[in-house]
Structures are given as C-alpha cells and as structure tokens.
Design a protein around this motif. Sequence first.
Motif, mmCIF file in Angstrom:
data_model
loop_
_atom_site.group_PDB
_atom_site.id
_atom_site.type_symbol
_atom_site.label_atom_id
_atom_site.label_comp_id
_atom_site.label_asym_id
_atom_site.label_seq_id
_atom_site.Cartn_x
_atom_site.Cartn_y
_atom_site.Cartn_z
ATOM 1 N N VAL A 1 0.825 -1.213 0.000
ATOM 2 C CA VAL A 1 0.000 0.000 0.000
ATOM 3 C C VAL A 1 0.860 1.265 0.000
ATOM 4 O O VAL A 1 0.499 2.280 -0.608
ATOM 5 N N ASP A 2 2.032 1.187 0.625
ATOM 6 C CA ASP A 2 2.885 2.375 0.686
ATOM 7 C C ASP A 2 3.453 2.749 -0.678
ATOM 8 O O ASP A 2 3.777 3.903 -0.928
ATOM 9 N N ASP A 3 3.543 1.741 -1.552
ATOM 10 C CA ASP A 3 4.083 2.023 -2.881
ATOM 11 C C ASP A 3 3.056 2.656 -3.820
ATOM 12 O O ASP A 3 3.408 3.090 -4.917
ATOM 13 N N MET A 4 1.792 2.645 -3.390
ATOM 14 C CA MET A 4 0.763 3.205 -4.281
ATOM 15 C C MET A 4 0.984 4.711 -4.424
ATOM 16 O O MET A 4 1.461 5.357 -3.503
ATOM 17 N N LYS A 5 0.587 5.207 -5.615
ATOM 18 C CA LYS A 5 0.792 6.652 -5.757
ATOM 19 C C LYS A 5 -0.270 7.402 -4.955
ATOM 20 O O LYS A 5 -1.352 6.897 -4.690
ATOM 21 N N LYS A 6 0.104 8.596 -4.592
ATOM 22 C CA LYS A 6 -0.726 9.375 -3.664
ATOM 23 C C LYS A 6 -2.157 9.543 -4.219
ATOM 24 O O LYS A 6 -2.335 9.920 -5.375
ATOM 25 N N SER A 7 -3.132 9.194 -3.399
ATOM 26 C CA SER A 7 -4.524 9.394 -3.805
ATOM 27 C C SER A 7 -5.397 9.327 -2.573
ATOM 28 O O SER A 7 -4.972 8.876 -1.509
ATOM 29 N N LYS A 8 -6.599 9.802 -2.732
ATOM 30 C CA LYS A 8 -7.577 9.740 -1.639
ATOM 31 C C LYS A 8 -7.800 8.279 -1.272
ATOM 32 O O LYS A 8 -7.916 7.918 -0.106
ATOM 33 N N MET A 9 -7.840 7.450 -2.316
ATOM 34 C CA MET A 9 -8.107 6.031 -2.082
ATOM 35 C C MET A 9 -7.014 5.408 -1.218
ATOM 36 O O MET A 9 -7.291 4.642 -0.305
ATOM 37 N N LYS A 10 -5.769 5.775 -1.519
ATOM 38 C CA LYS A 10 -4.648 5.249 -0.736
ATOM 39 C C LYS A 10 -4.808 5.636 0.734
ATOM 40 O O LYS A 10 -4.657 4.810 1.637
ATOM 41 N N GLU A 11 -5.119 6.919 0.968
ATOM 42 C CA GLU A 11 -5.325 7.375 2.345
ATOM 43 C C GLU A 11 -6.428 6.580 3.031
ATOM 44 O O GLU A 11 -6.284 6.142 4.173
ATOM 45 N N ASN A 12 -7.532 6.392 2.288
ATOM 46 C CA ASN A 12 -8.648 5.632 2.859
ATOM 47 C C ASN A 12 -8.241 4.205 3.198
ATOM 48 O O ASN A 12 -8.607 3.672 4.243
ATOM 49 N N LEU A 13 -7.464 3.612 2.288
ATOM 50 C CA LEU A 13 -7.038 2.230 2.512
ATOM 51 C C LEU A 13 -6.199 2.136 3.786
ATOM 52 O O LEU A 13 -6.383 1.238 4.611
ATOM 53 N N ILE A 14 -5.301 3.087 3.946
ATOM 54 C CA ILE A 14 -4.426 3.064 5.120
ATOM 55 C C ILE A 14 -5.242 3.319 6.384
ATOM 56 O O ILE A 14 -5.131 2.583 7.379
ATOM 57 N N ALA A 15 -6.097 4.325 6.315
ATOM 58 C CA ALA A 15 -6.874 4.691 7.504
ATOM 59 C C ALA A 15 -7.817 3.569 7.926
ATOM 60 O O ALA A 15 -8.070 3.365 9.120
ATOM 61 N N ASP A 16 -8.346 2.839 6.937
ATOM 62 C CA ASP A 16 -9.365 1.828 7.250
ATOM 63 C C ASP A 16 -8.810 0.412 7.271
ATOM 64 O O ASP A 16 -9.571 -0.557 7.132
ATOM 65 N N LYS A 17 -7.530 0.272 7.480
ATOM 66 C CA LYS A 17 -6.937 -1.065 7.433
ATOM 67 C C LYS A 17 -7.619 -2.017 8.421
ATOM 68 O O LYS A 17 -7.977 -3.148 8.083
ATOM 69 N N GLU A 18 -7.821 -1.514 9.632
ATOM 70 C CA GLU A 18 -8.453 -2.387 10.636
ATOM 71 C C GLU A 18 -9.876 -2.745 10.247
ATOM 72 O O GLU A 18 -10.325 -3.870 10.442
ATOM 73 N N VAL A 19 -10.576 -1.750 9.735
ATOM 74 C CA VAL A 19 -11.962 -1.987 9.292
ATOM 75 C C VAL A 19 -11.981 -3.087 8.244
ATOM 76 O O VAL A 19 -12.827 -3.986 8.272
ATOM 77 N N ALA A 20 -11.028 -3.005 7.320
ATOM 78 C CA ALA A 20 -10.987 -3.985 6.238
ATOM 79 C C ALA A 20 -10.739 -5.391 6.786
ATOM 80 O O ALA A 20 -11.413 -6.344 6.389
ATOM 81 N N TYR A 21 -9.782 -5.512 7.710
ATOM 82 C CA TYR A 21 -9.504 -6.844 8.248
ATOM 83 C C TYR A 21 -10.653 -7.372 9.100
ATOM 84 O O TYR A 21 -10.917 -8.577 9.134
ATOM 85 N N ARG A 22 -11.342 -6.436 9.762
ATOM 86 C CA ARG A 22 -12.523 -6.875 10.525
ATOM 87 C C ARG A 22 -13.597 -7.377 9.546
ATOM 88 O O ARG A 22 -14.187 -8.436 9.733
ATOM 89 N N ALA A 23 -13.806 -6.608 8.465
ATOM 90 C CA ALA A 23 -14.802 -7.014 7.470
ATOM 91 C C ALA A 23 -14.416 -8.362 6.858
ATOM 92 O O ALA A 23 -15.272 -9.205 6.590
ATOM 93 N N GLN A 24 -13.116 -8.565 6.689
ATOM 94 C CA GLN A 24 -12.669 -9.837 6.116
ATOM 95 C C GLN A 24 -13.077 -10.994 7.027
ATOM 96 O O GLN A 24 -13.558 -12.024 6.574
ATOM 97 N N LYS A 25 -12.879 -10.779 8.355
ATOM 98 C CA LYS A 25 -13.271 -11.832 9.300
ATOM 99 C C LYS A 25 -14.768 -12.061 9.275
ATOM 100 O O LYS A 25 -15.243 -13.192 9.310
#
Length: 896
Positions: free
Chosen positions: A224-248
């Motif tokens: 994720v750190d290699d992605m070019k700067k974007s709103k989506m990248k920020e969202n992905l980083i900010a919501d990492k825990e949310v994503a892993y919770r949703a995965q579970k």
Amino acid sequence: MTKKLLLIDGNSLAFRAFYAMYQQLDRMVTPEGLHTNALMAFNNFLESIVLPMQPDFALVAWDAKSGKETFRGDLYADYKSGRDKTPVEFKEQFPYLREMVLAHGLHNYEQNGLEADDIIGTLSREGEKAGDDVIIITGDQDLTQLATDKVTVKITKKGVTQIEEYTPAYIQEKFGLTPAQIIDKKALTGDTSDNYPGVTKVGEKTALKLLTEYHDLDNLYAHVDDMKKSKMKENLIADKEVAYRAQKLATIITDADLSISLDDLAYNGPKTKGLVELFESLHFKSALAKLKAHQLVDQDDTSVEEAESQSANFHPVKELDEAALADLAKADTLAIQIDTDADNYHTADMLAFAIGNDDLGYFASRDFTWFENQTLRDLIENPEQKLRLFNAKEVWVLMHRLDLTLAGVDFDFMLVAYLLDTVGNDNVLSTLAARFGLYLPADEDFYGKGAKFAVPTDDQEVYDHLGHKAEALYGLRDKAFEELAEHKQTALYHDIELPLSFVLAKMEAQGFAVKEDRLEKMGQELDEKISQLKEEIYQIAGEEFNINSTKQLGTLLFEKMNLPVIKKTKTGYSTAVEVLEELAPQAPIVSHILEYRQLAKIKSTYVDGLLAVVDQADQKIHTRFLQTLTQTGRLSSVDPNLQNIPMRTEEGRKIRHAFVPSHPNWLIFGADYSQIELRVLAAITGDPNMKKAFMEDEDIHAETARAVFGLKADEPVDANHRRTAKAVNFGIVYGISDFGLSKNLGISRKDAKSFIETYFKEFPKIHGWMEQIKEQAHKDGFVETIEHRRRYLPEINAKNFNRRSFAERTAMNSPIQGSAADIIKIAMIKVDQALTKEGLQAKMLLQVHDELVFECPKEELEQVRKLVTSVMDSAVSLSVPLKVEDHAGPTWYEAK
DNA sequence: GAAATCACG
DNA sequence: ACGTACGTGATTTCC
C-alpha cells in the motif's frame, strides 16, 4: 462411485420463498389462520429441485435462533443490525418448514453460535475431503466463496425455482475473481445488508480493480505504501483495521465443531406418510392429490412415456459420424438445429446439434469439435447448400463464435412464423410448429426450466430431441412458404427480414465499445449526489425511510404530510412523476424526491446495469435485437436494452459519453429519420395539406398549428399553439381519442374533441383513412404496412368497449409505426450492402427505431455521411420525401 | 412474481 | 355509458 452431498441454506431459501409468493400472502391461509405462502414455495422447491437431484446426503442448515450470539456479533456490535423485523406471517411458518424438510427425507441442523453459512462451509469441506460432489443451494451470493472444483454453489435467481450455477470458472467469468477473492472483495466494500462497513469510498468496481492488481488483501497492504498518492490510498491506510474486521466477518467458517457428521445425513427420498400428514395439516390439496396420483403411477408397470415416444413418426436419430457427414456434404438441402443452455447466445454454452434431411436421415452430436472438421465447415459456409433452421441470427452468432460464417439459409421458421402472425407468438419452436399440426416436445419440458434445467444424461435422448426438431424444420418449410405467399409476404421475408437477420447478427457481434472508467466515475459522482439527497430528504421528512418504496413514500406524502392525493394506483397512492411535479410547489421535499428518483434510475439501470454486461474479453456491450417480438414490426433490444439509453435530460444523456468507437481516431456517427411516422402517414393517406408541408420541408408542428388555429401562412406560430399541435400530431399517430388528448394536454375533453374535429377538417384524407382502416380491420381482422407486414386484431369486434376501442386505435397506429419500421429495415440492408461494396471500414452498431448508429474512421466520415443519408432517404419511394439528419462526434453523446 | 416506475422511439 | 393515448425493457419493492 462418487457420492453427492446437498447442502441447503434454509434461512435464505425460506426468505426467498416467502417473498416469491408474497402477493399470495393473504390468499394462502389455513382455516386455522396459518400463512402458508413460504411453505408452498419451499415445497415446490423441494419437489422440483431437490427430488430430481437424488443426492446421497442432504442437509438443510438453519441460522441459530439466538441470532446475534455468534463470533461475528462479538467482533462487530452492529453486525446485521438495522434489519427489519421478521414478519410474524413468516415466523409462524418456521416450525412447519422444518417438518417439511424431514418429510421430504432431508435433515435439519442448527447450532448455537453459528450461522447456516458456517455449517454449510464446514460440511462442504468435509464432503470434499471424502471425495464427494458437493452442491450448495442458497439465495445468498456470499456463499460463492465456498466454490471449488468439487463444490458447486447454486443461487436462486428469481423466486426459488430458477437457479444460477456458480463454479469457480463461472465466478471468474462473472466477477473476474476467484472464490477466495470474493471474501477480500467484501473486506474492501463491506456489506450493507449485514450492516458492516469496508474501506471508505471503495465500492464494487474499485475493489475489483484493487484485487486484480494486488490479488488479495494481505498483498495489497504489503504494497500500500508504494501506491501513488490518492484519496483512495489514504482511505485504505486509515481503514486497514476496518478492512480486516470485514474480512473476518465475511469469511465463512469451514472448520466449525459440529455435533453431526456426513454419515448422519443419508438421504433416502421422501417419506410419503409424513408428507401426507403435513399436506393435510397445511391443507395443501393439490400437493396431496399429486402425491396420491404418484403412488398409483408407481404401482403401475406400463410406462406411459415409452408409449408416447414411439407414437411420434420421426426418423431415428443417429450419432454423427464421418460417413454420414460425407453424405450430408453432398445434399442440396438440410435442416440444422443447435441447442444452448440459455437465451443469450452470445455467452450461452452450446449443448448439442443435429443436422440432416428426410432422404439421408438425421444425425446429432454433443461434440462441438465437429465444427473443426473441414467438411462440416464447408457445409456451413456454402451458400449453395440450402439450410432450414430456427432463428438464423442466433445460428449465425453461434457459428461466428466457432469462426464460421453461416450462409445458405433458405428457411428460418422463426421469422416466417412471426410474419404470418405475431399474436401469441412465443418464439418457441414447439408451439409454432403446433400451428401447423406438428407436435414436438417443448424445450421447457425436455430440459426443465429455471433451476430444473438439466441436460439428460442419456445422449440418445438429447439426439432424438434435436433430431426431431431438425426434422420438423425440414418438413415445415413448404407449407409455411405457401402461407407466406398467400399473405403476399414472400418479398417481406426474402428481401427484408431474412437479410436483415444477418445485418443484425453482425451488429450484435460487432458490439459497442464502452469506457468502463467513465461509467465508474459517473457512478461515484452519482453516489455522492444520491446520498446527499437522501440525507436532505430524511432531514425534511424527520425520519428515515426507503425512498424507493412507493408504499413508504405514499405514506409519508399523503398520510403524514397530508398532501392532496392526485392519482391512485390499483394498490394505493400514485407517486409517479406527473403527481410529484404537481405536488412540488406545495412541499420542498417533493422536488428532492424527484431528483433522487432521476439519479437513482440513472445509477441502477444505466451505470450499474451497463457495467454488469460489458464483455470483459473486448470491453464491448453486445446487445441482442429481438426481431420477432413486437406486434408492429419494430425491433426490440435486450441484455441490455440499448434502445433506451437516456437522451432527454442532460444528467442521463451523459451516459452516452461512455459509448465510444472501438478504435482510436474513429468517430461515432448517427443518422436519424426526421418525422418518419408523420411522413408515412402523409404518404399512406395521401392527404394533400400534410404532403405539401413535407414537400416544402416546413416545420410540421408549426404548419399543423397554422391549420388548426386558422393562422395565415406567414403568421408567426405561438409556442403554445405549436405545442398543442405537436400533441395532436402525436395523438393522430397513436390512434386519436379526445380523452387521451385532453389528458395529455391538460385541457377539457370538449376542447380536445374540437381540436380533433378541426384537424380532420384541415386534413380530410387523414380522417378518411382513419375511418377506412378501422372498417378494413373490422372486415378482415388485420391491418397491413406498406410491405405487407400484418397485424391481426382479434379484439376488433369485441363486445367490450375498451377492448374494441384499443383494437381500433391499434388499427390506426400499426400501419404507421410498422411501415416506418419496414423503411428503416430496408435502409439497414442497403446501407450494409453499400458499406461493403464501397470497401468502407465503418460498422453499423445500433438501430433505435428511427435512427442508425455507426462507428467509422475519421477519414471515412464524409463518405459515410453521404452514403448513409442518401441510402436512408431513398430506401423506399413514397409520395412524400424522407428526410435524414446526422451527427458525429468522439462519443455517442455528440452523435445525436 | 405482480405492480409501479421510468428510460427510449 | 363505457374510460385509454402507440410500441418497448430494466429495476425495485414487497419486508
């Protein structure tokens, strides 16, 4: 011997069953007051789907009663919250559903702390380990994550008896994902129905893109750190825990500790005594009768089916072999039939084919590698070998998929039957053949429909089915052609409909290129606007409700807000546009609702709807034009409908920006007939006043206004007068009535009537023709177009005023609409020939009733313009000139 | 699976 | 007096 394990998601199917028969809810109540609609539908499901499957093991899994106490509830407090309460009418059926399962010989299972999914997940893995074929049936797409080569997930499409089969290959094709990636997709998007979020602003499309690039969630976050700067990248980083919770939350458990094992699930068929008792207590009379009838049949040794199959007088059907093919290759005339497993022949699987004639016999095969055989290829492509078939357009496309170009079609029974009589035409070979006294088993009975669809395991049965169809086609030709001649429709068939079939087939195969990213971007913008509007509406309403529900909206507007009821529907208050527009000045919420409706329509039907049908192989949309459906001779377009892409509002029209040429430096070019229906009317009726207006290329609605309002030739026409005249012209084309006109213009019926009278005085021959065509319809029972396309009007002499009046309006409208359809069809054939003859690269893509859409290289534009417009305006020779307008641009948006 | 709504000509 | 303008297809609700 491989065993078959069937696992059914009880809750999701029962839920589907309840709503599948929701409209029957009030009618299906036992004398004791128990609602039985879900039970009835569930029983149909068990009888029609499960029984024929004959599994070795079968289980219906249910969610634990204490719903929230699963690990998912612990993981996320709001899991599945916000759902509406289960209706009592549904709840009360639950105990009986379980009894029904037992009576049908299946097992029930539920366990605290687990959802049905987890039980199914665990057992499917066990079954797989044991080497069984596992079949899962559910209404819930989440279960597709369980699919493997040994585990097939079947999901109900409509009701509970139409089922779509999800194998890993099909999932890949449909979603572009592996079953495991389905989980990670939900980790990114969240799930609104289970009420847990994913990464902010990541929806279906973004998730798909991310997974295509990074494969899975772990790898995505590793990079994720290699992605070019974007709103989506920020969202992905900010919501990492949310994503892993949703995965579970999204992951179905496959290693739960269950208190049963496969051995406990043996299936030995229904228990007649249990079923009888259950049906009696539920008052299922017809199910009971059927059950008893079956018991009788079972005791009877004489097989009814055998007797029937021998009675039909068909040639035996043999499996195709080299020797037979060599003989067939020399035949002048052959019938050919190909069966597929779905309507959409662009994507359907080909099941079997049959070919033959009465002299050589009929031969069939399920092996499509035969089409690699040069002898067969030559036969298909040889224009001298006359073929008889059903739906030439379909066969052309199927052959095209096998890199063949179908030629030599002589008899297309589907087309001929449509031309002979459109009424009651279901486009099904067996029913159309029955019109000629030839009886064939219906495909629906042979293969089963919806969920029951299955190809018989005995190949000979399949060969017989196709062979008999081919033989029917072979035999029907002479009689059908004779009737065509009696109708004076031979030219309509040979010179218009049959050649048009191939033009349409090419257009469908060509497809219209679509920029998915443009649709996706529009979708995101629409989503933002829609959620803003939603908030505002809830704010003003003071409560949240489903704006899409006309029922809830009606309650709000007409009961809570006490707005005046302007129109009612069969079932309640109307909230249609006309109504809302009238209410808008009185309540500001209404204009918000109107805007919401407009945007929601664009998003769901056009953005999401179109994205779902883009062919991932070529980034194009391949519609199917139905050539034998409409009662008037027009085409229709399905899967998707490309004849109703928005145009009238700017917001919607933007959708057309996504429709682009398939090559760089090409353009989209559109040519449309101006006022074709009124020109046809002027020509057919020969009315001198209307003809004059067209011959002098006047503004027809303005001229009509001058006539009806008694203005002088050079007097300017007031916009209101023109609008009224335009409405009258439309009314005339539709088969005028004062009531309809008054409603459309919002004037009194008396005024409408006087407009019509004045109109007929000014255009006397139009009036005369209207009277004459009605009289002819009463006398002959049908009306005709300029090319002898026929429309029967069985209700023209009906006692019922409404039915008769409708038939009379149809008598006036069909020759006009149908003749316009004839004209553009002729133009299409001629344009296609001219493009070929001139060696142009331009491709015809669409027909939209009075308009043709093309793509062409920039350099060809001028030549194509001249060619297309001149072919179109001279397609037929009428006593009134045809006028063609054209537009071109980089996308379809500009080409109109 | 019917009904309502709305997109096009 | 009767009561609808002609021809289509897709989505959503019903909870």
